[in-house]
Design a protein around this motif. Structure first.
Motif, PDB file in Angstrom:
ATOM      1  N   GLY A  31      -8.094 -10.556  -1.621  1.00 29.62           N
ATOM      2  CA  GLY A  31      -7.366 -10.548  -0.290  1.00 29.62           C
ATOM      3  C   GLY A  31      -5.936 -10.832  -0.401  1.00 29.62           C
ATOM      4  N   ARG A  32      -5.173 -11.093   0.674  1.00 26.40           N
ATOM      5  CA  ARG A  32      -3.643 -11.145   0.359  1.00 26.40           C
ATOM      6  C   ARG A  32      -3.124 -11.481   1.703  1.00 26.40           C
ATOM      7  NH1 ARG A  32      -1.686  -7.196   4.103  1.00 26.40           N
ATOM      8  NH2 ARG A  32      -1.951  -5.005   3.415  1.00 26.40           N
ATOM      9  N   TYR A  33      -2.089 -12.089   1.700  1.00 30.89           N
ATOM     10  CA  TYR A  33      -1.100 -12.365   2.710  1.00 30.89           C
ATOM     11  C   TYR A  33       0.140 -11.680   2.395  1.00 30.89           C
ATOM     12  CZ  TYR A  33       1.323 -14.401   6.623  1.00 30.89           C
ATOM     13  OH  TYR A  33       2.269 -14.697   7.689  1.00 30.89           O
ATOM     14  N   ALA A  34       0.843 -10.994   3.590  1.00 29.75           N
ATOM     15  CA  ALA A  34       2.282 -10.412   2.870  1.00 29.75           C
ATOM     16  C   ALA A  34       3.081 -10.351   3.905  1.00 29.75           C
ATOM     17  CB  ALA A  34       1.870  -8.818   2.678  1.00 29.75           C
ATOM     18  N   PRO A  35       3.928 -11.489   4.090  1.00 31.71           N
ATOM     19  CA  PRO A  35       4.899 -11.749   4.790  1.00 31.71           C
ATOM     20  C   PRO A  35       6.018 -10.911   4.590  1.00 31.71           C
ATOM     21  CG  PRO A  35       4.708 -13.792   3.443  1.00 31.71           C
ATOM     22  CD  PRO A  35       3.751 -12.687   3.130  1.00 31.71           C
ATOM     23  N   SER A  36       7.089 -10.865   5.813  1.00 31.83           N
ATOM     24  CA  SER A  36       8.307 -10.390   5.406  1.00 31.83           C
ATOM     25  C   SER A  36       9.311 -11.363   5.710  1.00 31.83           C
ATOM     26  CB  SER A  36       8.598  -9.091   6.623  1.00 31.83           C
ATOM     27  OG  SER A  36       7.707  -8.206   6.528  1.00 31.83           O
ATOM     28  N   PRO A  37      10.091 -11.447   4.424  1.00 33.89           N
ATOM     29  CA  PRO A  37      10.950 -12.558   4.829  1.00 33.89           C
ATOM     30  C   PRO A  37      12.321 -12.472   5.679  1.00 33.89           C
ATOM     31  CG  PRO A  37      11.257 -11.675   2.727  1.00 33.89           C
ATOM     32  CD  PRO A  37      10.336 -10.850   3.454  1.00 33.89           C
ATOM     33  N   ILE A  81       5.574 -10.618  -1.103  1.00 36.10           N
ATOM     34  CA  ILE A  81       6.728 -10.649  -0.338  1.00 36.10           C
ATOM     35  C   ILE A  81       7.165  -9.364   0.037  1.00 36.10           C
ATOM     36  CG2 ILE A  81       9.098 -11.940  -0.231  1.00 36.10           C
ATOM     37  CD1 ILE A  81       6.713 -13.789  -0.733  1.00 36.10           C
ATOM     38  N   GLU A  82       7.061  -8.951   1.308  1.00 34.60           N
ATOM     39  CA  GLU A  82       7.665  -7.650   1.527  1.00 34.60           C
ATOM     40  C   GLU A  82       8.862  -7.521   1.902  1.00 34.60           C
ATOM     41  OE1 GLU A  82       4.154  -5.654   3.733  1.00 34.60           O
ATOM     42  OE2 GLU A  82       3.390  -5.610   1.917  1.00 34.60           O
ATOM     43  N   ASP A  83       9.889  -7.630   0.982  1.00 35.12           N
ATOM     44  CA  ASP A  83      11.143  -7.696   1.229  1.00 35.12           C
ATOM     45  C   ASP A  83      12.182  -6.268   0.831  1.00 35.12           C
ATOM     46  OD1 ASP A  83      10.889  -7.433  -1.541  1.00 35.12           O
ATOM     47  OD2 ASP A  83      12.159  -9.089  -2.142  1.00 35.12           O
ATOM     48  N   ALA A 142       9.167   3.521   2.601  1.00 35.83           N
ATOM     49  CA  ALA A 142       8.490   3.084   4.095  1.00 35.83           C
ATOM     50  C   ALA A 142       7.605   2.096   3.615  1.00 35.83           C
ATOM     51  CB  ALA A 142       7.996   4.373   4.636  1.00 35.83           C
ATOM     52  N   TYR A 143       7.262   1.445   4.838  1.00 34.01           N
ATOM     53  CA  TYR A 143       6.424   0.103   4.768  1.00 34.01           C
ATOM     54  C   TYR A 143       4.821   0.753   4.451  1.00 34.01           C
ATOM     55  CZ  TYR A 143       2.733  -2.232   7.218  1.00 34.01           C
ATOM     56  OH  TYR A 143       1.308  -2.745   7.462  1.00 34.01           O
ATOM     57  N   ASN A 144       4.570   1.920   5.155  1.00 33.94           N
ATOM     58  CA  ASN A 144       3.393   2.609   5.138  1.00 33.94           C
ATOM     59  C   ASN A 144       3.044   2.818   3.390  1.00 33.94           C
ATOM     60  OD1 ASN A 144       1.846   2.426   7.639  1.00 33.94           O
ATOM     61  ND2 ASN A 144       3.229   3.773   8.201  1.00 33.94           N
ATOM     62  N   ALA A 178       4.909   1.663   0.523  1.00 38.21           N
ATOM     63  CA  ALA A 178       4.885   0.259  -0.280  1.00 38.21           C
ATOM     64  C   ALA A 178       3.328  -0.367  -0.103  1.00 38.21           C
ATOM     65  CB  ALA A 178       6.006  -0.423   0.042  1.00 38.21           C
ATOM     66  N   VAL A 179       3.053  -0.578   1.146  1.00 37.20           N
ATOM     67  CA  VAL A 179       1.883  -1.386   1.417  1.00 37.20           C
ATOM     68  C   VAL A 179       0.761  -0.958   0.725  1.00 37.20           C
ATOM     69  CG1 VAL A 179       0.620  -0.997   3.462  1.00 37.20           C
ATOM     70  CG2 VAL A 179       1.539  -3.307   3.215  1.00 37.20           C
ATOM     71  N   VAL A 180       0.422   0.493   0.688  1.00 32.80           N
ATOM     72  CA  VAL A 180      -0.551   0.966   0.076  1.00 32.80           C
ATOM     73  C   VAL A 180      -0.633   1.047  -1.337  1.00 32.80           C
ATOM     74  CG1 VAL A 180      -1.826   3.252   0.003  1.00 32.80           C
ATOM     75  CG2 VAL A 180      -1.478   2.397   2.092  1.00 32.80           C
ATOM     76  N   VAL A 213      -6.416  -8.918   5.769  1.00 32.27           N
ATOM     77  CA  VAL A 213      -6.513  -9.322   6.974  1.00 32.27           C
ATOM     78  C   VAL A 213      -5.108  -9.534   7.407  1.00 32.27           C
ATOM     79  CG1 VAL A 213      -7.124 -11.566   7.991  1.00 32.27           C
ATOM     80  CG2 VAL A 213      -8.485 -10.423   5.900  1.00 32.27           C
ATOM     81  N   ARG A 214      -4.818  -9.164   8.867  1.00 30.84           N
ATOM     82  CA  ARG A 214      -3.440  -9.344   9.248  1.00 30.84           C
ATOM     83  C   ARG A 214      -3.672  -9.104  10.766  1.00 30.84           C
ATOM     84  NH1 ARG A 214      -2.058  -3.486   6.687  1.00 30.84           N
ATOM     85  NH2 ARG A 214      -3.399  -2.287   8.011  1.00 30.84           N
ATOM     86  N   GLY A 215      -2.313  -9.286  11.463  1.00 30.67           N
ATOM     87  CA  GLY A 215      -2.337  -9.337  13.003  1.00 30.67           C
ATOM     88  C   GLY A 215      -2.876  -7.943  13.418  1.00 30.67           C
ATOM     89  N   ASP A 234      -1.622  -6.174  15.637  1.00 28.33           N
ATOM     90  CA  ASP A 234      -0.601  -5.046  16.040  1.00 28.33           C
ATOM     91  C   ASP A 234      -0.571  -4.130  14.847  1.00 28.33           C
ATOM     92  OD1 ASP A 234       0.146  -7.224  14.305  1.00 28.33           O
ATOM     93  OD2 ASP A 234       2.233  -6.812  14.570  1.00 28.33           O
ATOM     94  N   LEU A 235      -1.322  -4.426  13.672  1.00 22.84           N
ATOM     95  CA  LEU A 235      -1.076  -3.358  12.585  1.00 22.84           C
ATOM     96  C   LEU A 235      -2.228  -2.530  12.520  1.00 22.84           C
ATOM     97  CD1 LEU A 235       0.792  -5.322  10.069  1.00 22.84           C
ATOM     98  CD2 LEU A 235       1.545  -3.145  11.177  1.00 22.84           C
ATOM     99  N   LEU A 236      -3.271  -2.755  13.615  1.00 24.73           N
ATOM    100  CA  LEU A 236      -4.726  -1.839  13.496  1.00 24.73           C
ATOM    101  C   LEU A 236      -4.723  -0.546  13.586  1.00 24.73           C
ATOM    102  CD1 LEU A 236      -7.678  -1.953  13.608  1.00 24.73           C
ATOM    103  CD2 LEU A 236      -7.635  -2.099  16.180  1.00 24.73           C
TER     104      LEU A 236
HETATM  105  N1  GLU Z   1       4.685  -7.228   5.870  1.00 21.40           N
HETATM  106  C1  GLU Z   1       4.075  -7.158   6.969  1.00 21.40           C
HETATM  107  C2  GLU Z   1       4.429  -8.169   8.203  1.00 21.40           C
HETATM  108  O1  GLU Z   1       5.013  -9.138   8.029  1.00 21.40           O
HETATM  109  C3  GLU Z   1       2.630  -7.180   7.169  1.00 21.40           C
HETATM  110  C4  GLU Z   1       2.169  -6.022   6.244  1.00 21.40           C
HETATM  111  C5  GLU Z   1       0.583  -6.153   6.171  1.00 21.40           C
HETATM  112  O2  GLU Z   1       0.046  -7.096   6.262  1.00 21.40           O
HETATM  113  O3  GLU Z   1      -0.126  -5.078   5.848  1.00 21.40           O
HETATM  114  O4  GLU Z   1       4.388  -7.662   9.521  1.00 21.40           O
END
Ligand code: GLU
Length: 345
Positions: A4-10, A40-42, A196-198, A200-202, A214-216, A218-220
């Motif tokens: 799993g992962r957590y991927a914050p944007s700094p 780190i999604e920078d 693009a975010y979509n 890089a994340v993939v 696992v994330r908020g 809002d990204l469903l």
């Molecule tokens: N970096 C994104 C954010 O902070 C989350 C991306 C993801 O979890 O897929 O909103």
């Protein structure tokens, strides 16, 4: 190892909503025996010093992760290769449309629907209508001189469907059940050159063996297109086709019912630590990181204390399905501030 992962944007300090999602991501990963990665999604929206602060705050509330966090800004070659592989298969095209062009095109009536029996669906409202998909080479050369091109996926072509239709893709989410959406020609690389975010994340989730997201929530709505792209990319990069478990968790809201934001008052570890003893809502001894962790665990129906202790009590089916609002005293100050007061950033 599955992870799993957590991927914050700094883009700034983590607030209670980000921290709660991070705790949930950790609990889900560890509960299922997965590794837990930090990414780190920078690629944009970077604020200087935010990454260090975010990692320190995650550690302060007790999160640990496997290996060294990766930074997207150091993985551009991977995104480049993924885009090149799609382009080589004729599945990407240059798009010269401005936002205004797209808004105008999508407000115009759509042409006739897909041929009967075709498995795709008509493009949903707001989807990119494919304006630049069939430009001639001469036309593209002319348009390149006017503005730089973005690069889009040709979703219908990738799915073997006729132009004007979009593939439908379903994912299964632990909290939301089956979620199906049409995949339109989303952007892979923006016209300022940024990936693009979509994309890089993939690319990263596939390359890092992430099979639990696992994330908020809002990204469903992004999950079906990301899962679809992961299945398109995995064989092209030699990775296994992921069977990803999705968990889109409820957001944390301000008392006014908006998605929590930094401006909503004392909502980061350092804001909370700075609240004076005796102020409303401040526990004896102040808001230490351990007390904030306990507040977050309590919002999840879990006992206070070390995260490992909470893990022993964690069960996915008891995760709250509705948004959480922190105690009013923590968010009160900025909520009451007149709109016109803006503090320098
Ligand atoms: N970096 C994104 C954010 O902070 C989350 C991306 C993801 O979890 O897929 O909103």
């Amino acid at each position: 190892m599955p992870a799993g992962r957590y991927a914050p944007s700094p883009s700034g300090p983590l607030h209670l909503g980000n921290l709660r999602t991070a705790v949930l991501a950790w609990l889900f990963a560890r509960h299922t025996g997965r590794g837990f990665l930090l990414r780190i999604e920078d690629l944009d929206r970077v604020r200087s010093g935010a990454e260090e602060l975010q990692l320190a705050d995650l550690r302060a509330i007790g999160l640990d992760w496997d290996g060294t966090p990766v930074r997207q800004s150091e993985r551009l070659d991977r995104y480049e290769r993924a885009v090149a592989a799609l382009a080589a298969d004729g599945l990407a095209y240059e798009c010269f449309c401005s936002r205004k062009d797209i808004a105008e095109a999508t407000s115009a009536p759509h042409p006739a629907g897909p041929p009967s029996g075709a498995p795709g669906v008509l493009l949903p409202p707001g989807a990119y209508p494919g304006t630049c998909r069939r430009l001639s080479e001469a036309e593209r050369a002319r348009r390149r001189r006017e503005r730089p091109a973005a690069l889009r996926i040709d979703a219908a072509a990738a799915a073997g469907l006729p132009d004007g239709t979009a593939p439908l893709h379903a994912i299964t989410d632990v909290l939301h059940g089956e979620v199906t959406a049409a995949v339109d020609d989303f952007v892979l690389r923006r016209n300022d050159g940024a990936f693009a975010y979509n994309l890089a994340v993939v690319v990263d989730d596939v390359a890092q063996g992430v099979d639990q997201v696992v994330r908020g929530d809002d990204l469903l709505s992004s999950a079906p297109r990301q899962d679809w792209l992961a299945r398109l990319l995995a064989p092209r990069t030699g990775a296994a086709v992921p069977g990803t478990e999705y968990v889109h968790v409820p957001l944390v809201l301000s008392p006014a019912g908006r998605r929590l934001a930094k401006r909503d008052g004392a909502v980061t570890l350092s804001d909370l630590a700075a609240l004076p003893a005796g102020a409303p809502g401040v526990p004896d001894g102040g808001w230490t990181p351990a007390r904030v962790r306990d507040l977050l665990l309590d919002s999840l129906g879990l006992p206070p204390g070390d995260l490992r202790h909470a893990l022993a009590h964690f069960a996915p089916d008891t995760v709250p399905r509705t948004p959480w609002t922190p105690p009013h005293a923590l968010t009160h100050p900025a909520e009451q501030a007149p709109e016109r007061i803006r503090f320098p950033r």
